[in-house]
Design a protein around this motif. Structure first.
Motif, short mmCIF file in Angstrom:
data_model
loop_
_atom_site.label_atom_id
_atom_site.label_comp_id
_atom_site.label_asym_id
_atom_site.label_seq_id
_atom_site.Cartn_x
_atom_site.Cartn_y
_atom_site.Cartn_z
N PRO A 32 42.22 35.73 48.92
CA PRO A 32 42.29 35.75 47.46
C PRO A 32 43.21 34.66 46.94
CG PRO A 32 43.72 37.43 48.35
CD PRO A 32 43.01 36.81 49.52
N ASP A 36 45.10 36.05 41.21
CA ASP A 36 44.08 37.09 41.04
C ASP A 36 44.58 38.32 40.30
OD1 ASP A 36 43.97 38.56 44.38
OD2 ASP A 36 45.60 38.32 42.96
N HIS A 249 38.12 34.19 42.96
CA HIS A 249 37.25 34.87 43.91
C HIS A 249 35.83 34.30 43.91
CE1 HIS A 249 40.48 37.62 44.58
NE2 HIS A 249 40.49 38.03 43.32
N TYR A 252 33.37 34.93 46.77
CA TYR A 252 32.73 36.24 46.84
C TYR A 252 31.61 36.39 45.80
CZ TYR A 252 36.57 37.88 49.80
OH TYR A 252 37.46 38.04 50.82
N ALA A 313 39.27 41.56 46.30
CA ALA A 313 38.50 40.70 45.39
C ALA A 313 37.75 41.52 44.36
CB ALA A 313 37.53 39.83 46.19
#
Length: 329
Positions: A32, A36, A249, A252, A313
């Motif tokens: 990450p 975040d 992120h 992802y 995430a």
């Protein structure tokens, strides 16, 4: 859940999409970004406690396979209910019988936790917590039950940690957590959600949109924009993806379409959209070819596939949305 693919591009475009998709994915554990815990709008969201979410998954698995009609179902439901009652303003428990084959019914237990129940503006968060009776995709024994660490426990685990955060610091609008049962019973899918959509916990219940978490804890996960979600809830889904990418992120949450075409997954969001008429999108991990993860419906879906970085995430993105500007899309 089941899925199909709709091929919408030619070979040349598919090559370009594949390149973009592979560029967005890592082959190892993803890390990450340091930013975040900051919401997209610049408002500070709580830090998602990954260890807590992981412990929630472990606890669910400890009861055994959560198959409707088993002691594990009752024990896990009691624990989920008690946990949510410690944090939410109001908790509703729906008990029903749902038909899985002609002449056969199984018990279904839906659990709903309401925060700020008097608020008019609401967001629905949902995940299923049951497990499939048998691992029908397993290479060695298709009759065994499975832990459902990712397929079931991961989404519920993140929502439980979200509930704990909401208890500590509540947004001004309303949030409802719906843990659905009987999502994955043989060839019958989303039975608990279908029951809830026809019999909501509050008569006339409405939310501005819904977020479904399903298979959100696996290693090497990538979240593509699923087809039914695009059809019914593209704007809030795009907002969620934007927040994820702005939070660091992007490896992802991919904007690319899988090379095989847009996957359409029959999941809980299908019936929230079609029956309850609440625009809802599905956050579900897929492989670059658009199929579900390799451990789907196998005995490999155990704690070994859970990656804390994937949980972080998804969970941090969810908190960033809820504590940012969730209606700005």
């Amino acid at each position: 859940m089941t899925f199909t693919l709709l091929n919408t591009y030619g070979k040349a475009c598919a090559v370009l999409i594949l390149a973009a998709t592979l560029a967005a994915c890592n082959t190892g554990t993803k890390q990450p970004a340091a930013t975040d815990s900051t919401a997209a709008a610049g408002k500070q969201a709580p830090a998602f406690a990954t260890d807590s979410a992981y412990a929630n998954i472990e606890r669910q698995i400890s009861f055994g396979p959560r198959v409707p009609g088993t002691p594990a179902q009752e024990k896990c439901a009691a624990w989920l209910t008690a946990s949510l009652r410690a944090w939410a303003d109001t908790v509703y428990v729906q008990r029903a019988k749902v038909q899985v084959t002609p002449g056969k019914e199984v018990p279904c237990i839906n659990i709903i936790a309401a925060f700020n129940p008097a608020a008019q503006r609401r967001i629905l968060l949902l995940a299923h917590w049951d497990t499939r009776p048998r691992a029908d995709k397993d290479a060695f024994d298709k009759t065994k039950p499975m832990d459902g660490a990712d397929d079931g426990a991961s989404g519920a685990g993140i929502l439980l940690e979200t509930a704990r955060q909401l208890h500590a610091r509540r947004p001004e609008y309303g949030i409802d957590l719906l843990l659905t049962d009987a999502e994955d019973y043989d060839q019958q899918y989303c039975l608990g959600t279908q029951y809830w959509a026809r019999n909501p916990h509050v008569p006339g219940y409405k939310a501005e949109y819904g977020i479904l978490l399903d298979m959100v804890g696996g290693r090497n996960a990538t979240f593509f924009m699923e087809g039914t979600s695009r059809q019914y809830a593209y704007a809030p889904m795009k907002m969620f993806w934007d927040v994820a990418n702005n939070s660091g992120h992007s490896s992802y949450f991919s904007y690319a379409e899988p090379p095989g075409g847009t996957p359409y997954i029959e999941d809980d969001h299908t019936y929230v959209n079609q029956i309850a008429k609440i625009p809802t999108f599905d956050v579900i991990a897929m492989q670059p070819n658009g199929s579900l993860m390799p451990h789907h419906h196998t005995t490999s879906d155990n704690l070994s596939v859970i990656d804390p970085q994937t949980l972080r995430a998804v969970g941090q993105t969810l908190l960033n949305v809820l504590y940012g500007e969730p209606f700005k899309y």
